[in-house]
Every structure is written in structure tokens, then in C-alpha cells.
Scaffold this motif. Structure first.
Motif, PDB file in Angstrom:
ATOM      1  N   GLU A 161      17.095   1.387  -8.077  1.00 23.58           N
ATOM      2  CA  GLU A 161      16.717   1.963  -6.783  1.00 23.58           C
ATOM      3  C   GLU A 161      15.222   1.722  -6.580  1.00 23.58           C
ATOM      4  O   GLU A 161      14.407   2.064  -7.439  1.00 23.58           O
ATOM      5  CB  GLU A 161      17.039   3.462  -6.781  1.00 23.58           C
ATOM      6  N   LYS A 284      17.178  16.001  -9.989  1.00 21.62           N
ATOM      7  CA  LYS A 284      17.007  15.966  -8.534  1.00 21.62           C
ATOM      8  C   LYS A 284      18.180  16.765  -7.965  1.00 21.62           C
ATOM      9  O   LYS A 284      19.326  16.327  -8.046  1.00 21.62           O
ATOM     10  CB  LYS A 284      17.043  14.523  -8.036  1.00 21.62           C
ATOM     11  N   ARG A 321      12.649  18.347 -10.150  1.00 25.40           N
ATOM     12  CA  ARG A 321      11.871  17.728  -9.067  1.00 25.40           C
ATOM     13  C   ARG A 321      11.815  18.623  -7.829  1.00 25.40           C
ATOM     14  O   ARG A 321      12.779  19.300  -7.493  1.00 25.40           O
ATOM     15  CB  ARG A 321      12.446  16.358  -8.717  1.00 25.40           C
ATOM     16  N   ASP A 367       6.361  11.314   1.191  1.00 24.38           N
ATOM     17  CA  ASP A 367       7.077  10.418   0.293  1.00 24.38           C
ATOM     18  C   ASP A 367       6.297   9.137   0.021  1.00 24.38           C
ATOM     19  O   ASP A 367       6.657   8.085   0.537  1.00 24.38           O
ATOM     20  CB  ASP A 367       8.446  10.086   0.909  1.00 24.38           C
ATOM     21  N   GLU A 395       7.365   1.093  -3.211  1.00 25.10           N
ATOM     22  CA  GLU A 395       8.367   1.233  -2.152  1.00 25.10           C
ATOM     23  C   GLU A 395       7.760   1.139  -0.751  1.00 25.10           C
ATOM     24  O   GLU A 395       8.248   0.401   0.092  1.00 25.10           O
ATOM     25  CB  GLU A 395       9.099   2.575  -2.312  1.00 25.10           C
TER      26      GLU A 395
HETATM   27  C1  BDP Z   1      12.431   8.156  -1.798  1.00 27.21           C
HETATM   28  C2  BDP Z   1      13.285   6.978  -1.994  1.00 27.21           C
HETATM   29  C3  BDP Z   1      14.628   7.286  -2.542  1.00 27.21           C
HETATM   30  C4  BDP Z   1      14.518   8.212  -3.721  1.00 27.21           C
HETATM   31  C5  BDP Z   1      13.769   9.447  -3.316  1.00 27.21           C
HETATM   32  C6  BDP Z   1      13.483  10.390  -4.484  1.00 27.21           C
HETATM   33  O1  BDP Z   1      13.399   6.308  -0.752  1.00 27.21           O
HETATM   34  O2  BDP Z   1      15.224   6.062  -2.891  1.00 27.21           O
HETATM   35  O3  BDP Z   1      15.748   8.538  -4.245  1.00 27.21           O
HETATM   36  O4  BDP Z   1      12.524   9.100  -2.802  1.00 27.21           O
HETATM   37  O5  BDP Z   1      12.348  10.413  -4.922  1.00 27.21           O
HETATM   38  O6  BDP Z   1      11.132   7.678  -1.851  1.00 27.21           O
HETATM   39  O7  BDP Z   1      14.350  11.088  -4.943  1.00 27.21           O
END
Ligand code: BDP
Length: 682
Positions: A161, A284, A321, A367, A395
Motif C-alpha cells: 500500500e 488501525k 494509531r 494526512d 505518497e
Molecule cells: C493514508 C493512505 C492510506 C492509509 C492511511 C493510513 O492513503 O493508504 O491506509 O493513510 O495511514 O495516507 O492508515
């Protein structure tokens, strides 16, 4: 391939004087105690010396008198007084600390424990690679942060991912890979910069990954954990909060249900039978569709504590988290500001978490954007262990196609003063545990590596992994020092090579910021994959990521009086500074305020002219990167040269696309022309 070896190149030492000086000291090595970790250190030394000095050192068990030698061991293996080492100095070192000292015809490479010895060895090797003198060493060091962790976002089908450098080095075809050579090399790289923990699977735990904690996969997890253990790195797993249902066949995962509690206790017991020094769980929960305690109307403290209680007898930890927000927001409802979510969810739970729970908080409230304020949750909980999460994988910062060196960004975050306990309550003092005397704390980073030959896709992105490790070992190191080190180790010490690369790295974050979303507003990226411009890509969707641009102005009003009230989550004076249009720093203006395009920044420019100027500048700087890089042809490894050349070409295309879309969009919205008339309006 040179790029595969990253910063552990161990180049042949060219300077003859140094060459003979080094050989004098390292031809004999006394390995005073044998542990797996010290053996790793000794092996690393032997390999490095062979390659740097064409030398096969003799290994001894005991010190001797006549010749110089290198002494590898823990402080218990020497009599400190004989070497002029005071007891208080050793007391000051923590368990991972070390001492490098040239004394009595020997170089002592001494750790407080064997972990320190390993770090001392890598320090010494850094000195040799940078061709530094070692005749009179007297260096002591200890890490400033306790947990120094990497989060892999690897899935068992081999995909990663947000991975931009190939497939997983851990998993393939729904299983572990057979050949763990790369995992071992990864462990070496991580240990060389002081990383001491890793979670090996994605935080989004799907069906198959849920089974990592069953006997089907635990033997393999154990194998991987043993490799990391020999480099002083503890393995964690991301788990699925609904495991009691999915694996245990229970009808609920309610953390207050007795059977659920029992299930986790048995599960912990089983895991520790396989891996006695297993680190614990990364979780998470209730985020972006993942299961969590909210389903059962329980709090996140109740959710985390059920796991913590189960892991406690084995000294395991729960890394929980805080990336929890409503991802199905109504964009018309301005009171549900995504930026406020983590603080609102977790703040009230302060003091309710067991002492082996650590909250993992992303550096910003949104984010991992190129520019965000520091998360107001950092420092807001006085009685809760907390660590910060950075994203090494790029990302939102160019995906390892565009160069974006993030050490300067992380450094700014560490140095940010939250004022949580008055002045000097910096983020670094929170995550190193000192401000609130946390039992556990530290830093995690989302990994940027995959199975590409050079590990990171873009060879220059290796600097982010290196820099992450070095900076979290000691957030007081300067960006300049870390950057220079990485270049020396990777490319050698010649100025003609060092200067251009340094310039590119140190200007890359600002440049990326210049040609993408302006003044802290963020987003404006293509939905889903997040590469390239799409100004309104997220504007009318549910994710809570808006810029509110219209014909009159742009920005998110997060003030107390007329906006979402987010600014009140900060301690004073940060709350007032951000809340005030006059005081708010330019680079975050649109994160906190909605302003007309004609609003004048502190720089003297209007917002609209700032947008135009930075976007033109950004593209020009990328062109300069290309010129500088081209000057390196023939002076560095050709594989690396070509790799970066190709990436820079794509970066330029991307930057141009951003520039043109952003500038045209804002020209059309505002109707205000560029003062310098540079635009071809489409
Ligand atoms: C975002 C991402 C996603 C992650 C999420 C996370 O786009 O792919 O799963 O954070 O941190 O930045 O859980």
C-alpha cells in the motif's frame, strides 16, 4: 549494482595515508563476547574491511599487548578505569548507548549492551567511509528516542500500500518469500541507522494477513523475527481488531466481552511461544472502514486495553494509531472538520490507557501533506504514552518519481514548540518521553522500500530512509550533517559530486511545495492514487479534504469565530497565532483561513501572485536540478545516474502539469492576471 548497497557501499579507501592508518588499527579484532548481535557487528566489520582495505582481519578472543587492535564488546568486558573511562560516563549511557575510544593501543568499540556495540560498530564504519581520522577517538552517544520504528505497509499478495518501489521483500503470492536475503540486508541498513523496531504488514489488515497470528504463519514470522533480532530490531505485527470473530469464530469482538478477552490472552500466549521477544501489535481501528471498538459502543481506550492486558505478561506493547476520522463526511457540514478528529477522539481518553499502550499520532492532523501544521494531539495528553508517525514513503510528496527530501520537514516538526507545558515543550521533547515522563515513546515511519534493485525506486529517495533513521536517533543533528553523511557514504566525498547532490536534496521539499497545492491548503491531487494535479479532485467528495476556492477567495476557515474552531485545539500562544489572520505564518495561511485572492501575505505578495510565482519558480528549479544532475555524468555510478536522470525527466513533466493546471485554474476562478504576464491561458 551500487545502488543496491545504498549507504553501505564500503568503497575502497583511496587516500594512502588513511589506508595504512586504518589497516594498523583494524588488522586485529578482539571480539570479547559472543552474542548474536555482536556476531552481526563482527560480520559487518569483516565484510566492510575486506571491501575497503582488502583486509581479512584476525579475530581474537582476548586482548593482547603489543599490537594495536579493535576491541568489540560490552563495558562489562573491560575495566573502565584502566582506560580512563569514568563510571559516571558509563552510567549516563542508556542500554543502547556506546563509546568509541582510542586508548592504550586499542580502539574500544564498547556498548552498554550488545545493542550499543552494534551501533558503535556502524558509527566506526561511518567514520572510515568518510575517511575520518581514528587515531584519537573519544565519542559517546545514546539514542534520544526509545522506539525507533519502521512500519511496512506490505500485503501478503506481494503488493505494498502506497509503495513506489516494486513489490514486498517479505511477501509474495499470499505467503512469505522463500529467500530472506533481502530481509537480512534490510535489517543491516535499518540497524546501521539505529532502527530498533519494525512492523512487517500493512496497517490495513485484510483476510489473509489476519492469519499472520495463527500457527499457519507464526513459524515464518518467527524466522523473520530472528533475522531482525540479530540486528537488535524487534518485530511487531499489525492485527485485525475483529480477529476474535474472524479467527476465533466468536460472535463478537467487543473488548469488554469475557470470551473476547480470553481469546486475546490465549492468542498472546501462543504468539510468545513462537517468538519470546515479540514486540506487540500495531492497530488501525475504526478508521477508513477497519473494524474497531466503536462497533460495540466502546472507547478506544477499552479497545486498546483488551490487547494490552493480553500482551502485558510478555512485556508486549500495543501501538494504537490515532488516524481516526469520519471518512464519510458531508462537505456542506463545516462543523465536522477532519483536522479536529484525532484530538476530539483521543484527548478525552487521557489517563485511561494501560501503560503498555502507545498512541501513534501522524505528524499533522490531515494526512502527510507536503505542508501541514503539527498535530495538536501531540502533547495534548499528559498521562498517555505517545509516539509520532512520519511517512517516509512519498505518497503525497511525489511518489519517488519526484525528488522530495523530507528530513527538513521532519526536523521542523520535531522543533515545533507546542507550549504544552509552557515554552520549550517541543515535539521532540514529547516523543522522546521527557516532557511528560512517558514510559514508552518514540517515532515510527512508513517505509519507502520495495524489491526494486535500488530499494526505493528513486535512488535519491534512499536519503529519506537514511535521514529518517539518523534524525530520530538524534533530532538535534542538523539537516546539513545528515545530508552530507548520506552523500559521502553513498557517492563518496568528492566536492564536485557532493555539492550538486546536496543542493538538489536541500531544495527539493520547497520545490515540490512550490509547484503543488499552495500555502498549506493541501490535497488538489488525483483521488485514489494521489499523484499529479487535480484541483477539485477531492473538493466535492466525502473525505473531508477541501480548499473552498471560489471566485472570491480560497482556504479553510478553521478559526474559532467564523470557522471550524480547530485552532482552539492548540495551546496558547499557538492557538492565537494560528487563529489570527495577521499572525498566521504564510506557509500555513490557507490551512487556517479563507481569504480573498488579493489578500497580502507577509512576503508582500498577494495570495494570487504568490500562487503564480511559486508555480513558475517550482518548474524552473526542477530544470536546475536536471542541469546539476547532468553535471554528474561519468562521476558517479552510471546505474544511479541514469535512474535519477529518468526520474527528473518525469518530475519536470509533472511539475509543468501542476503549474499549468493550478495557475490556469486560479486565473479562471479569480480573473486576476499574472503581474509578469507569463501565462498562456487555456
Ligand atoms: C493514508 C493512505 C492510506 C492509509 C492511511 C493510513 O492513503 O493508504 O491506509 O493513510 O495511514 O495516507 O492508515
Amino acid at each position: 549494482e551500487e545502488s543496491y548497497r545504498c549507504w553501505l557501499q564500503y568503497r575502497f579507501v583511496q587516500d594512502t595515508q588513511r589506508f595504512y592508518q586504518y589497516r594498523k588499527w583494524v588488522s586485529n579484532i578482539v571480539v570479547a563476547r559472543e552474542t548474536e548481535i555482536i556476531n552481526s557487528a563482527a560480520r559487518e566489520l569483516q565484510d566492510a574491511l575486506k571491501s575497503m582495505l582488502n583486509l581479512k582481519p584476525s579475530i581474537w578472543r582476548h586482548p593482547f599487548h603489543q599490537q594495536p587492535f579493535l576491541f568489540l564488546g560490552s563495558y562489562e568486558d573491560i575495566n573502565p578505569e584502566n582506560h580512563g573511562i569514568s563510571a559516571s560516563l558509563l552510567n549516563r549511557l542508556d542500554d543502547e548507548g556506546y563509546l568509541l575510544k582510542t586508548v592504550n593501543n586499542q580502539i574500544l568499540v564498547i556498548g552498554k549492551t550488545d545493542r550499543g556495540t552494534l551501533y558503535a560498530t556502524f558509527h566506526l564504519l561511518r567514520l572510515l567511509q568518510c575517511e575520518q581520522p581514528i587515531d584519537s577517538l573519544e565519542i559517546t552517544d545514546s539514542p534520544k528516542n526509545q522506539l525507533r520504528m519502521i512500519n511496512q505497509w506490505d500485503n501478503m499478495d506481494g503488493s505494498i500500500e502506497r509503495g513506489y518501489s516494486g513489490n514486498s521483500i517479505f511477501f509474495r503470492d499470499n505467503d512469505f518469500v522463500d529467500d530472506l536475503t533481502r530481509v537480512k540486508n534490510y535489517a543491516r541498513f535499518l540497524a546501521s541507522v539505529g532502527i530498533n523496531a519494525i512492523s512487517i504488514n500493512n496497517v490495513n489488515v485484510w483476510n489473509l494477513e489476519t492469519r499472520l497470528i495463527t500457527k499457519e504463519f507464526l513459524p515464518k514470522v518467527k524466522e523473520v523475527a530472528e533475522i531482525f533480532k540479530s540486528y537488535a530490531i524487534t518485530v511487531f505485527l499489525s492485527i485485525n481488531f475483529a480477529s476474535p470473530i474472524e479467527l476465533g469464530g466468536l460472535s463478537t469482538a467487543d473488548p469488554l466481552d469475557r470470551d473476547v478477552q480470553k481469546w486475546w490472552e490465549n492468542k498472546a500466549k501462543e504468539i510468545y511461544q513462537y517468538i519470546p521477544d515479540f514486540g506487540g501489535f500495531v492497530v488501525k481501528a475504526d478508521s477508513e472502514g477497519r473494524p474497531g471498538p466503536f462497533t460495540y459502543h466502546r472507547s478506544h481506550a477499552e479497545g486498546a486495553n483488551v490487547l494490552a492486558r493480553a500482551l502485558k505478561p510478555y512485556n508486549g506493547k500495543v501501538i494504537w494509531r490515532c488516524f481516526v476520522y469520519n471518512y464519510l463526511q458531508d462537505w456542506r457540514d463545516r462543523s465536522t472538520d477532519r483536522a479536529k478528529a484525532a484530538y476530539d477522539h483521543f484527548g478525552p481518553l487521557d489517563g485511561q490507557f494501560l501503560d503498555n499502550v502507545i498512541l501513534q499520532i501522524k505528524n499533522g492532523p490531515m494526512d502527510f501533506q507536503v505542508r501541514e501544521p503539527v498535530s495538536p494531539l501531540l502533547g495534548a495528553m499528559k498521562k498517555t504514552n505517545q509516539m509520532i508517525e512520519f511517512q517516509i514513503t512519498q505518497e503525497y510528496t511525489g511518489q519517488q518519481i519526484d525528488v522530495c527530501y523530507l528530513v527538513p520537514q521532519w526536523k521542523e516538526v520535531f522543533d515545533f514548540d507546542t507550549y504544552a507545558q509552557g515554552e520549550s515543550s517541543t515535539v521532540k521533547s514529547i516523543v522522546n518521553g521527557s516532557l511528560y515522563n512517558c514510559k514508552y515513546s518514540g517515532v515510527a515511519g512508513v517505509s519507502n522500500i520495495g524489491d526494486d534493485v535500488n530499494w526505493t525506486g528513486h535512488a535519491l529517495a534512499q536519503a529519506n530512509l537514511y535521514g529518517f533513521g539518523r534524525l530520530i536517533w538524534n533530532p538535534d543533528l542538523s539537516t546539513e550533517q545528515i545530508t552530507k553523511e548520506w552523500i559521502y557514504l553513498t557517492f563518496g566525498i568528492h566536492q564536485q559530486v557532493v555539492e550538486p547532490i546536496k543542493w538538489i536534496l536541500l531544495h527539493s521539499w520547497e520545490t515540490y511545495e512550490n509547484y503543488t497545492a499552495p500555502l498549506g491548503v493541501g490535497w488538489m491531487v488525483n483521488p485514489n492514487h494521489h499523484y499529479g494535479p487535480n484541483v477539485d479532485g477531492y473538493e466535492y467528495s466525502k473525505w473531508g479534504t477541501y480548499h473552498f476556492a471560489d471566485r472570491d477567495g480560497i482556504g479553510v476557515d478553521r478559526t474559532v469565530e467564523t470557522g471550524t474552531g480547530y485552532t482552539a485545539q492548540y495551546f496558547s500562544p499557538c492557538s492565537e497565532i494560528y487563529n489570527s489572520l495577521e499572525c498566521c505564518p504564510d506557509e500555513l495561511l490557507l490551512f487556517f483561513h479563507h481569504v480573498p485572492y488579493s489578500h497580502q501575505l507577509k512576503s508582500g505578495k498577494t495570495v494570487i501572485q504568490h500562487i503564480y510565482d511559486t508555480h513558475f519558480e517550482g518548474v524552473e528549479t526542477v530544470k536546475l536540478f536536471i542541469k546539476l544532475w547532468d553535471s554528474l555524468e561519468g562521476k558517479i555510478d552510471n546505474g544511479i545516474f541514469q535512474n535519477v536522470k529518468e526520474r527528473l525527466k518525469r518530475q519536470l513533466e509533472n511539475a509543468i502539469e501542476w503549474r499549468d493546471q493550478i495557475n490556469t485554474y486560479f486565473y479562471r476562478k479569480s480573473g486576476v492576471p499574472d503581474e509578469k504576464n507569463r501565462m498562456i491561458y487555456r
